[in-house]
Design an enzyme around this catalytic site. Structure first.
Site, PDB file in Angstrom:
ATOM      1  N   ASP A  95      -6.609  14.176 -13.342  1.00  0.00           N
ATOM      2  CA  ASP A  95      -6.724  12.736 -13.618  1.00  0.00           C
ATOM      3  C   ASP A  95      -8.192  12.292 -13.610  1.00  0.00           C
ATOM      4  O   ASP A  95      -8.616  11.512 -14.461  1.00  0.00           O
ATOM      5  CB  ASP A  95      -5.949  11.970 -12.516  1.00  0.00           C
ATOM      6  CG  ASP A  95      -5.178  10.764 -13.056  1.00  0.00           C
ATOM      7  OD1 ASP A  95      -5.205  10.529 -14.267  1.00  0.00           O
ATOM      8  OD2 ASP A  95      -4.539  10.065 -12.233  1.00  0.00           O
ATOM      9  N   LYS A 177      -0.769  -1.394 -10.964  1.00  0.00           N
ATOM     10  CA  LYS A 177      -1.313  -0.950 -12.255  1.00  0.00           C
ATOM     11  C   LYS A 177      -2.525  -0.067 -11.999  1.00  0.00           C
ATOM     12  O   LYS A 177      -3.566  -0.541 -11.554  1.00  0.00           O
ATOM     13  CB  LYS A 177      -1.747  -2.135 -13.129  1.00  0.00           C
ATOM     14  CG  LYS A 177      -2.082  -1.666 -14.545  1.00  0.00           C
ATOM     15  CD  LYS A 177      -2.921  -2.639 -15.330  1.00  0.00           C
ATOM     16  CE  LYS A 177      -4.394  -2.529 -15.066  1.00  0.00           C
ATOM     17  NZ  LYS A 177      -5.016  -1.226 -15.404  1.00  0.00           N
ATOM     18  N   SER A 230     -14.725  -3.503 -10.375  1.00  0.00           N
ATOM     19  CA  SER A 230     -16.124  -3.942 -10.434  1.00  0.00           C
ATOM     20  C   SER A 230     -16.230  -5.439 -10.113  1.00  0.00           C
ATOM     21  O   SER A 230     -15.229  -6.166 -10.158  1.00  0.00           O
ATOM     22  CB  SER A 230     -16.675  -3.666 -11.822  1.00  0.00           C
ATOM     23  OG  SER A 230     -15.916  -4.395 -12.764  1.00  0.00           O
ATOM     24  N   PRO A 232     -17.670  -7.890 -11.955  1.00  0.00           N
ATOM     25  CA  PRO A 232     -17.264  -8.781 -13.068  1.00  0.00           C
ATOM     26  C   PRO A 232     -15.739  -8.903 -13.196  1.00  0.00           C
ATOM     27  O   PRO A 232     -15.225 -10.001 -13.413  1.00  0.00           O
ATOM     28  CB  PRO A 232     -17.864  -8.101 -14.307  1.00  0.00           C
ATOM     29  CG  PRO A 232     -18.998  -7.282 -13.785  1.00  0.00           C
ATOM     30  CD  PRO A 232     -18.605  -6.833 -12.409  1.00  0.00           C
ATOM     31  N   THR A 233     -15.012  -7.804 -13.037  1.00  0.00           N
ATOM     32  CA  THR A 233     -13.542  -7.887 -13.094  1.00  0.00           C
ATOM     33  C   THR A 233     -13.033  -8.697 -11.910  1.00  0.00           C
ATOM     34  O   THR A 233     -12.130  -9.526 -12.051  1.00  0.00           O
ATOM     35  CB  THR A 233     -12.919  -6.471 -13.083  1.00  0.00           C
ATOM     36  OG1 THR A 233     -13.447  -5.749 -14.183  1.00  0.00           O
ATOM     37  CG2 THR A 233     -11.411  -6.514 -13.179  1.00  0.00           C
ATOM     38  N   GLU A 251     -11.703  -5.543  -3.532  1.00  0.00           N
ATOM     39  CA  GLU A 251     -12.565  -4.422  -3.118  1.00  0.00           C
ATOM     40  C   GLU A 251     -13.435  -4.085  -4.312  1.00  0.00           C
ATOM     41  O   GLU A 251     -12.969  -3.452  -5.261  1.00  0.00           O
ATOM     42  CB  GLU A 251     -11.708  -3.217  -2.722  1.00  0.00           C
ATOM     43  CG  GLU A 251     -10.900  -3.408  -1.459  1.00  0.00           C
ATOM     44  CD  GLU A 251     -11.765  -3.576  -0.223  1.00  0.00           C
ATOM     45  OE1 GLU A 251     -12.981  -3.322  -0.279  1.00  0.00           O
ATOM     46  OE2 GLU A 251     -11.212  -3.995   0.809  1.00  0.00           O
ATOM     47  N   CYS A 285     -17.546   3.488  -4.389  1.00  0.00           N
ATOM     48  CA  CYS A 285     -18.046   2.113  -4.320  1.00  0.00           C
ATOM     49  C   CYS A 285     -18.999   1.882  -3.150  1.00  0.00           C
ATOM     50  O   CYS A 285     -19.921   1.089  -3.241  1.00  0.00           O
ATOM     51  CB  CYS A 285     -16.862   1.176  -4.192  1.00  0.00           C
ATOM     52  SG  CYS A 285     -15.777   1.674  -2.862  1.00  0.00           S
ATOM     53  N   GLU A 382     -25.444  -1.450  -9.822  1.00  0.00           N
ATOM     54  CA  GLU A 382     -24.560  -0.351  -9.437  1.00  0.00           C
ATOM     55  C   GLU A 382     -24.458   0.627 -10.606  1.00  0.00           C
ATOM     56  O   GLU A 382     -24.138   0.247 -11.719  1.00  0.00           O
ATOM     57  CB  GLU A 382     -23.166  -0.888  -9.102  1.00  0.00           C
ATOM     58  CG  GLU A 382     -22.238   0.202  -8.613  1.00  0.00           C
ATOM     59  CD  GLU A 382     -20.820  -0.280  -8.337  1.00  0.00           C
ATOM     60  OE1 GLU A 382     -20.277  -1.046  -9.143  1.00  0.00           O
ATOM     61  OE2 GLU A 382     -20.261   0.121  -7.298  1.00  0.00           O
ATOM     62  N   GLY A 455     -16.783  -8.377  -2.154  1.00  0.00           N
ATOM     63  CA  GLY A 455     -15.347  -8.522  -1.955  1.00  0.00           C
ATOM     64  C   GLY A 455     -14.902  -9.561  -0.963  1.00  0.00           C
ATOM     65  O   GLY A 455     -15.694 -10.227  -0.300  1.00  0.00           O
TER      66      GLY A 455
HETATM   67  P1  NAD Z   1     -13.025  -2.144 -13.545  1.00  0.00           P
HETATM   68  O1  NAD Z   1     -13.419  -3.411 -12.903  1.00  0.00           O
HETATM   69  O2  NAD Z   1     -13.464  -1.884 -14.939  1.00  0.00           O
HETATM   70  O3  NAD Z   1     -11.441  -2.007 -13.560  1.00  0.00           O
HETATM   71  C1  NAD Z   1     -10.678  -2.072 -12.388  1.00  0.00           C
HETATM   72  C2  NAD Z   1      -9.233  -2.345 -12.742  1.00  0.00           C
HETATM   73  O4  NAD Z   1      -9.097  -3.692 -13.178  1.00  0.00           O
HETATM   74  C3  NAD Z   1      -8.662  -1.479 -13.864  1.00  0.00           C
HETATM   75  O5  NAD Z   1      -7.359  -1.109 -13.537  1.00  0.00           O
HETATM   76  C4  NAD Z   1      -8.682  -2.428 -15.048  1.00  0.00           C
HETATM   77  O6  NAD Z   1      -7.713  -2.122 -16.030  1.00  0.00           O
HETATM   78  C5  NAD Z   1      -8.358  -3.747 -14.385  1.00  0.00           C
HETATM   79  N1  NAD Z   1      -8.786  -4.943 -15.103  1.00  0.00           N
HETATM   80  C6  NAD Z   1      -9.832  -5.093 -15.944  1.00  0.00           C
HETATM   81  N2  NAD Z   1      -9.899  -6.367 -16.377  1.00  0.00           N
HETATM   82  C7  NAD Z   1      -8.878  -7.044 -15.801  1.00  0.00           C
HETATM   83  C8  NAD Z   1      -8.431  -8.404 -15.844  1.00  0.00           C
HETATM   84  N3  NAD Z   1      -9.059  -9.322 -16.574  1.00  0.00           N
HETATM   85  N4  NAD Z   1      -7.356  -8.746 -15.103  1.00  0.00           N
HETATM   86  C9  NAD Z   1      -6.722  -7.840 -14.330  1.00  0.00           C
HETATM   87  N5  NAD Z   1      -7.097  -6.541 -14.258  1.00  0.00           N
HETATM   88  C10 NAD Z   1      -8.170  -6.144 -14.979  1.00  0.00           C
HETATM   89  O7  NAD Z   1     -13.504  -1.007 -12.549  1.00  0.00           O
HETATM   90  P2  NAD Z   1     -13.513   0.567 -12.752  1.00  0.00           P
HETATM   91  O8  NAD Z   1     -14.565   0.871 -13.775  1.00  0.00           O
HETATM   92  O9  NAD Z   1     -12.150   1.072 -12.939  1.00  0.00           O
HETATM   93  O10 NAD Z   1     -13.999   1.064 -11.309  1.00  0.00           O
HETATM   94  C11 NAD Z   1     -15.326   1.091 -10.924  1.00  0.00           C
HETATM   95  C12 NAD Z   1     -15.683  -0.119 -10.107  1.00  0.00           C
HETATM   96  O11 NAD Z   1     -14.781  -0.254  -9.020  1.00  0.00           O
HETATM   97  C13 NAD Z   1     -17.054  -0.005  -9.486  1.00  0.00           C
HETATM   98  O12 NAD Z   1     -17.727  -1.234  -9.553  1.00  0.00           O
HETATM   99  C14 NAD Z   1     -16.754   0.329  -8.050  1.00  0.00           C
HETATM  100  O13 NAD Z   1     -17.761  -0.006  -7.153  1.00  0.00           O
HETATM  101  C15 NAD Z   1     -15.501  -0.392  -7.806  1.00  0.00           C
HETATM  102  N6  NAD Z   1     -14.759   0.223  -6.704  1.00  0.00           N
HETATM  103  C16 NAD Z   1     -14.647  -0.449  -5.523  1.00  0.00           C
HETATM  104  C17 NAD Z   1     -13.993   0.110  -4.457  1.00  0.00           C
HETATM  105  C18 NAD Z   1     -13.857  -0.615  -3.145  1.00  0.00           C
HETATM  106  O14 NAD Z   1     -12.959  -0.288  -2.392  1.00  0.00           O
HETATM  107  N7  NAD Z   1     -14.691  -1.566  -2.838  1.00  0.00           N
HETATM  108  C19 NAD Z   1     -13.411   1.369  -4.591  1.00  0.00           C
HETATM  109  C20 NAD Z   1     -13.532   2.028  -5.803  1.00  0.00           C
HETATM  110  C21 NAD Z   1     -14.206   1.435  -6.855  1.00  0.00           C
END
Ligand code: NAD
Length: 485
Positions: A95, A177, A230, A232-233, A251, A285, A382, A455
Site C-alpha cells: 500500500d 475513508k 495536511s 490546508p485540508t 491531526e 507528520c 513541510e 491540529g
Molecule cells: P491530505 O490533506 O492531502 O489528505 C488527507 C485526507 O483528506 C485524504 O484522505 C484526502 O482524500 C482527504 N481530503 C482531501 N480534501 C478533503 C476535503 N475537502 N474534505 C474531506 N476530506 C478531504 O494529506 P496527505 O497528503 O494524505 O497526508 C500528508 C499530510 O498529512 C501531511 O501534511 C502530514 O503532516 C499529515 N499527517 C498528519 C499526521 C498527524 O497525526 N498529525 C499523521 C500523518 C500525516
C-alpha cells in the site's frame, strides 16, 4: 493474474465487501516498482449513502452494549491483528512502499495496541456523582453518535485503528475513508473487527478522493470528524464541520524543531535526528525536520550524521534488510525533489543525498542540508520526505524563539544532559507532542497531537476518550419545586 494485494471489493459496509464500479477507478501503485497492483473505485453517492445509513442505524444498539462487551470485541480484534501481523505488514508495504522492516513493527502492531488499549478502557467510561445537599447531579459519558474518520497515506492501518478504536470503545459507529493513495489496509481492519464479533455496520470503509471525504463531513447525520492530513485540508474540513457544529479532531502537518545542545550525547542525538527525519522515508507528520545544533558540536554532529546516514539500505521493501524505502507516489517524489532543488538554490550546504536514487521506484536518497537559515523554504514548509535541515544556534533563548517561529506546533525535541534545561526548554516550546533525549516515539498510552496550525484535539491515551464522547449532566431534585408564581 490478480495481484494478492487486490481487495475483494472497494468498500466494506454493513459487515461485507461492497462494489460499485460506477465510481472513478483509483489505481493502487506499488511505490517500489511503479507497477499497478490493484484497482478500487471511488464511492458513488449511493455507496456513501449506504455507509452512512448503515452506520447510523448500527450505532444505537452498539452503544447499548456494556463497555465490557464492546471492549472484549476490540481486544479480540487486537489479538487477530497480531496473529496476522506478517500478512497485514506485507499488505501495508504494498500500500505504502514502506520497508517490511518497519511495517512489521510499527503499523498493524500499533493499530493492535490501540484496539487493546481502548478495548481495556471501554468498561471504565463512567460519569460522576455530585452531591448538592439532598439533591444531586449525576453525569453520564455518552457516545457522540456517527463519526467519520479520514486518513492520510503514511500509516494506513495505524490511522484506521487510532480513530476506530476510541470511537468504538465509546459506543460510536464509524465511516472511515482512507487516503486514495493507500486504500487497502483499512479494509482489513473492518474485516478483522467483524471476525472479532463486532456487529455489522459499526465500522465501515468507503474509498474516494477529497470530494468523497467532503460529502461525509457535510452530511447532517455525522456528529464528529477526525482527520489526519495536511493543514490546508484541515482548514477546509474544520470549516465544513463547523457549519454543522460537529466535533472535530485534526491531526495535521508540522515543521517540528529538534534542538541539540553541545552537552548532548552525539550518537544519541544523531539517532534521534535519523529517527525524526528518515523513518518511513521522512513521511511522518511529527518529524523533527528543523534540527538546531549548538555551534560547538556542529561539525562533529554533521560528520557522524553523514557517516550513519550512509548506512541506510535502499532496496526491495519486502527484503527485511532494507531500511529505507521509496516515496509513496511519483507525485510525492517530485514534490520532495523540488524542495531539494530549492534548498540548493537558496544556498544550503548539501551534506549527503540530494537526488533521486538510481533504481526503479520512487526512491530519494536520504538528504541532509547544513547551514540552513530560518527564511529558507526548506526550513519553513513541510516537505514530507527525507530532507533534514540542520541549523546552527548559540544560546537557549535564541533557539527557543526561532523554534517557535512557525505556524506549526505538532512536535518538538531536545537533546541535552542538563535535565533542568531540558524541562525548561520543552516548557517553552509551542508543541503538543514532545521528546527529551528521544524522538518520534508514539505509544498509545501517551496523548498525541498538535497546537497552533498542527491540529485540534488529541489521539491516543485517555485524552482520546474525551474527543469521542460527551458528558450529559442530570440534576435530581428530592424535594418540592419552588417557583416564583
Ligand atoms: P491530505 O490533506 O492531502 O489528505 C488527507 C485526507 O483528506 C485524504 O484522505 C484526502 O482524500 C482527504 N481530503 C482531501 N480534501 C478533503 C476535503 N475537502 N474534505 C474531506 N476530506 C478531504 O494529506 P496527505 O497528503 O494524505 O497526508 C500528508 C499530510 O498529512 C501531511 O501534511 C502530514 O503532516 C499529515 N499527517 C498528519 C499526521 C498527524 O497525526 N498529525 C499523521 C500523518 C500525516
Amino acid at each position: 493474474m490478480t495481484h494478492p494485494a487486490q481487495p475483494k471489493a472497494s468498500h466494506f459496509i454493513n459487515g461485507e465487501y461492497v462494489e460499485d464500479t460506477a465510481g472513478t477507478p483509483i489505481p493502487v501503485i506499488y511505490a517500489a516498482t511503479g507497477e499497478q497492483i490493484a484497482t478500487v473505485y471511488a464511492a458513488t453517492p449511493a455507496i456513501v449513502e449506504q455507509a452512512l445509513s448503515t452506520a447510523k442505524a448500527a450505532q444505537k444498539e452498539w452503544a447499548k452494549m456494556t463497555g465490557t462487551e464492546r471492549g472484549r470485541i476490540l481486544r479480540r480484534a487486537a489479538d487477530i491483528m497480531r496473529e496476522r501481523n506478517h500478512e497485514l505488514s506485507v499488505l501495508e508495504t504494498y500500500d505504502t512502499g514502506k520497508p517490511l522492516q518497519e511495517t512489521l513493527v510499527a503499523d498493524a502492531t500499533s493499530g493492535a495496541d490501540a484496539l487493546e488499549y481502548f478495548g481495556g478502557l471501554a468498561a471504565s467510561l463512567t460519569g460522576e456523582h455530585i452531591p448538592l445537599g439532598e439533591d444531586w447531579v449525576y453525569t453520564k459519558r455518552e457516545a457522540l453518535g456517527l463519526c467519520v474518520g479520514i486518513g492520510a497515506w503514511n500509516y494506513p492501518t495505524q490511522i484506521a485503528c487510532w480513530k476506530g478504536a476510541p470511537a468504538l470503545a465509546c459506543g460510536n459507529s464509524m465511516v472511515f475513508k482512507p487516503s486514495e493513495t493507500t486504500p487497502l489496509c483499512a479494509l482489513k481492519v473492518a474485516e478483522i473487527l467483524i471476525e472479532a464479533g463486532a456487529p455489522a455496520g459499526i465500522y465501515n470503509v468507503v474509498q474516494g478522493m477529497g470530494e468523497v471525504g467532503a460529502s461525509l463531513v457535510t452530511d447532517p447525520r455525522v456528529d464528529k470528524v477526525s482527520l489526519t492530513g495536511s493543514v490546508p485540508t484541515g482548514k477546509k474540513v474544520y470549516a465544513a464541520a463547523a457549519e454543522g457544529m460537529k466535533h472535530v479532531t485534526m491531526e495535521l502537518g508540522g515543521k517540528s524543531p529538534l534542538i541539540i545542545f553541545d552537552d548532548a550525547d552525539i550518537d544519541n542525538a544523531v539517532g534521534g535526528a535519523i529517527n525524526g527525519n528518515f523513518y518511513s522515508s521522512g513521511q511522518v507528520c511529527s518529524n523533527g525536520t528543523r534540527v538546531f545544533v549548538q555551534k560547538g558540536i556542529k561539525e562533529k554532529f554533521l560528520a557522524r550524521l553523514a557517516e550513519r546516514t550512509g548506512n541506510a539500505i535502499l532496496g526491495d521493501p519486502m527484503d527485511e534488510a532494507t531500511s529505507f524505502g521509496p516515496m509513496v507516489t511519483e507525485n510525492q517524489m517530485n514534490i520532495v525533489l523540488g524542495y531539494i532543488e530549492k534548498g540548493k538554490a537558496e544556498g544550503a550546504r548539501l551534506i549527503c543525498g540530494g537526488a533521486r536514487a538510481d533504481m526503479d521506484g520512487y526512491y530519494i536518497q536520504p538528504t541532509v542540508f547544513a547551514d540552513v537559515t530560518d527564511e529558507m523554504t526548506i526550513a519553513r514548509e513541510e516537505i514530507f520526505g527525507p530532507v533534514m535541515s540542520v541549523l546552527d544556534f548559540d544560546t537557549e533563548e535564541e533557539v527557543v524563539a526561532r523554534a517557535n517561529d512557525t505556524e506549526f506546533g505538532l512536535s518538538a525535541g531536545v537533546f541535552t544532559k542538563d535535565f533542568t534545561r531540558a524541562h525548561r526548554v520543552i516548557g517553552n516550546l509551542e508543541a503538543g507532542s514532545c521528546f527529551i533525549n528521544s524522538y518520534n516515539d508514539a505509544p498509545v498510552e501517551a496523548p498525541f497531537g498538535g497546537v497552533k496550525a498542527s491540529g485540534v484535539g488529541r489521539e491516543n491515551s485517555k485524552e482520546a476518550i474525551k474527543h469521542f464522547s460527551q458528558v450529559k449532566s442530570v440534576y435530581v431534585r428530592m424535594g418540592d419545586v419552588e417557583a416564583a408564581f
